[in-house]
Design a protein around this motif. Structure first.
Motif, PDB file in Angstrom:
ATOM      1  N   ILE A  36      80.414  53.728  43.241  1.00 41.45           N
ATOM      2  CA  ILE A  36      80.680  52.365  43.699  1.00 41.45           C
ATOM      3  C   ILE A  36      79.432  51.878  44.441  1.00 41.45           C
ATOM      4  CG2 ILE A  36      81.846  53.280  45.753  1.00 41.45           C
ATOM      5  CD1 ILE A  36      82.687  49.938  44.018  1.00 41.45           C
ATOM      6  N   ASN A  37      78.982  50.675  44.095  1.00 42.82           N
ATOM      7  CA  ASN A  37      77.739  50.142  44.651  1.00 42.82           C
ATOM      8  C   ASN A  37      77.883  48.651  44.928  1.00 42.82           C
ATOM      9  OD1 ASN A  37      75.623  52.498  43.847  1.00 42.82           O
ATOM     10  ND2 ASN A  37      77.068  52.154  42.160  1.00 42.82           N
ATOM     11  N   GLY A  38      77.150  48.189  45.910  1.00 43.82           N
ATOM     12  CA  GLY A  38      77.094  46.763  46.183  1.00 43.82           C
ATOM     13  C   GLY A  38      75.667  46.355  46.486  1.00 43.82           C
ATOM     14  N   GLU A  39      75.280  45.154  46.063  1.00 45.14           N
ATOM     15  CA  GLU A  39      73.947  44.624  46.364  1.00 45.14           C
ATOM     16  C   GLU A  39      74.095  43.201  46.886  1.00 45.14           C
ATOM     17  OE1 GLU A  39      69.498  44.451  44.393  1.00 45.14           O
ATOM     18  OE2 GLU A  39      71.205  43.859  43.130  1.00 45.14           O
ATOM     19  N   LEU A  40      73.602  42.972  48.095  1.00 40.99           N
ATOM     20  CA  LEU A  40      73.733  41.688  48.772  1.00 40.99           C
ATOM     21  C   LEU A  40      72.369  41.008  48.889  1.00 40.99           C
ATOM     22  CD1 LEU A  40      75.664  39.778  50.413  1.00 40.99           C
ATOM     23  CD2 LEU A  40      74.912  41.043  52.456  1.00 40.99           C
ATOM     24  N   GLY A  41      72.324  39.729  48.532  1.00 41.57           N
ATOM     25  CA  GLY A  41      71.098  38.944  48.684  1.00 41.57           C
ATOM     26  C   GLY A  41      70.951  38.483  50.120  1.00 41.57           C
ATOM     27  N   VAL A  42      70.281  39.276  50.948  1.00 44.12           N
ATOM     28  CA  VAL A  42      70.113  38.951  52.362  1.00 44.12           C
ATOM     29  C   VAL A  42      69.327  37.660  52.513  1.00 44.12           C
ATOM     30  CG1 VAL A  42      69.223  39.776  54.573  1.00 44.12           C
ATOM     31  CG2 VAL A  42      70.204  41.397  52.935  1.00 44.12           C
ATOM     32  N   ILE A  43      68.256  37.546  51.749  1.00 43.02           N
ATOM     33  CA  ILE A  43      67.521  36.286  51.603  1.00 43.02           C
ATOM     34  C   ILE A  43      67.572  35.968  50.116  1.00 43.02           C
ATOM     35  CG2 ILE A  43      65.342  35.063  51.913  1.00 43.02           C
ATOM     36  CD1 ILE A  43      64.598  37.119  54.034  1.00 43.02           C
ATOM     37  N   PRO A  44      68.405  35.028  49.690  1.00 49.87           N
ATOM     38  CA  PRO A  44      68.639  34.805  48.256  1.00 49.87           C
ATOM     39  C   PRO A  44      67.343  34.652  47.466  1.00 49.87           C
ATOM     40  CG  PRO A  44      70.191  33.526  49.544  1.00 49.87           C
ATOM     41  CD  PRO A  44      69.220  34.132  50.521  1.00 49.87           C
ATOM     42  N   HIS A  45      67.290  35.406  46.355  1.00 47.84           N
ATOM     43  CA  HIS A  45      66.156  35.390  45.433  1.00 47.84           C
ATOM     44  C   HIS A  45      64.842  35.812  46.098  1.00 47.84           C
ATOM     45  CE1 HIS A  45      69.051  33.607  42.889  1.00 47.84           C
ATOM     46  NE2 HIS A  45      69.029  32.440  43.473  1.00 47.84           N
ATOM     47  N   ARG A  46      64.958  36.583  47.177  1.00 49.43           N
ATOM     48  CA  ARG A  46      63.772  37.110  47.838  1.00 49.43           C
ATOM     49  C   ARG A  46      63.982  38.554  48.291  1.00 49.43           C
ATOM     50  NH1 ARG A  46      58.739  35.696  47.315  1.00 49.43           N
ATOM     51  NH2 ARG A  46      59.231  33.507  47.709  1.00 49.43           N
ATOM     52  N   LEU A  47      65.074  38.839  49.005  1.00 49.26           N
ATOM     53  CA  LEU A  47      65.305  40.178  49.543  1.00 49.26           C
ATOM     54  C   LEU A  47      66.772  40.552  49.377  1.00 49.26           C
ATOM     55  CD1 LEU A  47      64.273  42.666  51.175  1.00 49.26           C
ATOM     56  CD2 LEU A  47      64.988  41.421  53.241  1.00 49.26           C
ATOM     57  N   THR A  48      67.031  41.718  48.750  1.00 50.73           N
ATOM     58  CA  THR A  48      68.391  42.229  48.613  1.00 50.73           C
ATOM     59  C   THR A  48      68.483  43.600  49.262  1.00 50.73           C
ATOM     60  OG1 THR A  48      68.095  43.409  46.497  1.00 50.73           O
ATOM     61  CG2 THR A  48      68.600  41.041  46.382  1.00 50.73           C
TER      62      THR A  48
END
Length: 422
Positions: free
Chosen positions: A342-354
């Motif tokens: 199970i994995n999750g990836e969040l765009g902390v700074i959208p289209h720049r840093l995840t």
């Protein structure tokens, strides 16, 4: 433990489906040049993961145009330019083990344990020239040419024929690959069902399918049907790259549904591998058997203003039967080989840093002690997208469980990677 993890994974996935947020419609540059569309038109958060638009482009056989003029005539419709991309991966990897160890090979990493324990610069880890796109109104192609010394130059190739019938793409895709497995014919999800299509670099730690070993050489043809609600394909193949005298094929089935739920792009799928192929001389054929299955799911959308991808996978390879051909994904005759992730990836700074966080529970099926076969991995990853076609990744995996790597390999793997497509 596995039951608790499965329940937790189902709860996280269900929660993701219920969140109300708009979907962010986020192509190798060769496809971007052909279509005139930015990379994030087809990719979610960053390449190589696909969004719904990217799945549509792939299901259309790479034939969509828009950015280039066409050379057209009777039975002819090709872009005025042949489109190509240079793909490179430069990696630094280090394990936490004893750097005096010799000869241990690390799955999912290049080099032996001794090299990785000292820290290894892989320059490049991958380098390839991709040429592809529209070959006609109903046919596309994708050719990968390796640029690394000692590698096969004609690394992977496929030629999808795609026809739109009642809003459904019907495809026939002959293919051959040295590393991607039967899923190379056509795969649309980002769960690691296809080796190259996943958000983070640590593939066996991210994907249950990659843990049991569904990648590798494969040659065959895929028959597929794809529409907005789902897809199905059947692929007869043999586990070699390129030419071979072949008798029966291994059977690969793949199906999935891809509904839009509450503004989220979601998918649930199943895979299976079965059968035995025979290649080579009739009097002494090379027999390869496969017996495995997998379930996977994903949800891609937004939480507030931040994009979020949630990915789940479960895979199991049956134990080999004594006196018969070994299962190519599990040579052990003791236990089934399995994994759940199970994995999750969040765009902390959208289209720049995840930021990505994942956990995998694996059972190797081959430990001498039945109670000591767990190989668990906790992975933290970051992706910095300097440009839509250039990203910097940092992955760190910590291993635990009864069958974790020995002291010579350590209990941690760190990867720093520069990934670029021009």
């Amino acid at each position: 433990m596995r039951k608790k993890l499965l329940v937790a994974a189902a709860a996280v996935f269900t929660l993701a489906l219920g969140l109300e947020a708009p979907r962010e419609a986020s192509a190798i540059p060769a496809f971007a040049r052909q279509t005139g569309l930015a990379c994030l038109t087809c990719h979610f958060q960053h390449f190589p993961t696909l969004n719904a638009y990217g799945r549509t482009f792939k299901a259309g056989g790479f034939t969509q145009v828009g950015g280039q003029s066409l050379v057209e005539g009777e039975h002819l419709s090709i872009p005025a330019s042949l489109n190509a991309s240079l793909i490179t991966k430069v990696r630094y990897q280090k394990r936490s083990g004893d750097n005096r160890a010799e000869g241990n090979t690390n799955t999912g990493a290049t080099g032996n344990a001794s090299e990785l324990n000292k820290g290894e610069l892989q320059f490049p880890d991958e380098a390839a020239l991709l040429i592809g796109g529209r070959g006609g109104e109903h046919v596309g192609f994708l050719l990968e040419l390796s640029l690394k010394d000692g590698d096969s130059r004609f690394t992977s190739f496929k030629m999808p024929f795609s026809f739109d019938v009642a809003s459904t793409n019907l495809l026939v895709i002959p293919f051959s690959t040295d590393s991607q497995g039967a899923a190379y014919g056509l795969e649309l999800l980002n769960t690691g069902a296809l080796r190259l299509q996943r958000p983070i670099e640590h593939r066996t730690e991210f994907s249950a399918q990659q843990y049991i070993g569904t990648d590798g050489a494969a040659t065959g043809f895929t028959l597929a049907a794809v529409n907005k609600m789902g897809f199905f394909n059947y692929t007869p193949y043999y586990k070699e790259h390129g030419n071979a005298a072949v008798g029966p094929f291994i059977n690969y089935f793949r199906a999935g549904v891809t509904p839009q739920i509450g503004g989220w792009d979601t998918a649930v799928g199943v895979q299976s591998w079965s059968g035995t192929s025979k290649t080579g001389a009739t009097d002494a054929p090379n027999r390869v058997h496969a017996e495995a299955w997998a379930l996977d799911a994903q949800a891609q959308g937004e939480v507030g203003s931040m994009p979020l991808g949630v990915y789940f996978s479960y895979a199991r390879a049956a134990k080999s039967k004594t006196g018969e051909e070994a299962n190519t994904m599990n040579a052990s005759t003791r236990k089934n080989k399995s994994a759940v992730a199970i994995n999750g990836e969040l765009g902390v700074i959208p289209h720049r840093l995840t930021a990505a966080l994942g956990y995998r529970v694996g059972k190797d099926g081959d430990s001498n002690d039945d109670g000591k076969q767990r190989q668990n991995a906790l992975t933290l990853g970051f992706v910095y997208e300097a440009m839509q076609n250039l990203e910097l990744q940092l992955n760190n995996s910590w291993y635990n469980g009864d069958a974790k790597p020995g002291s010579d390999s350590g209990n941690m793997l760190t990867t720093l990677m520069l990934f670029a497509a021009f």
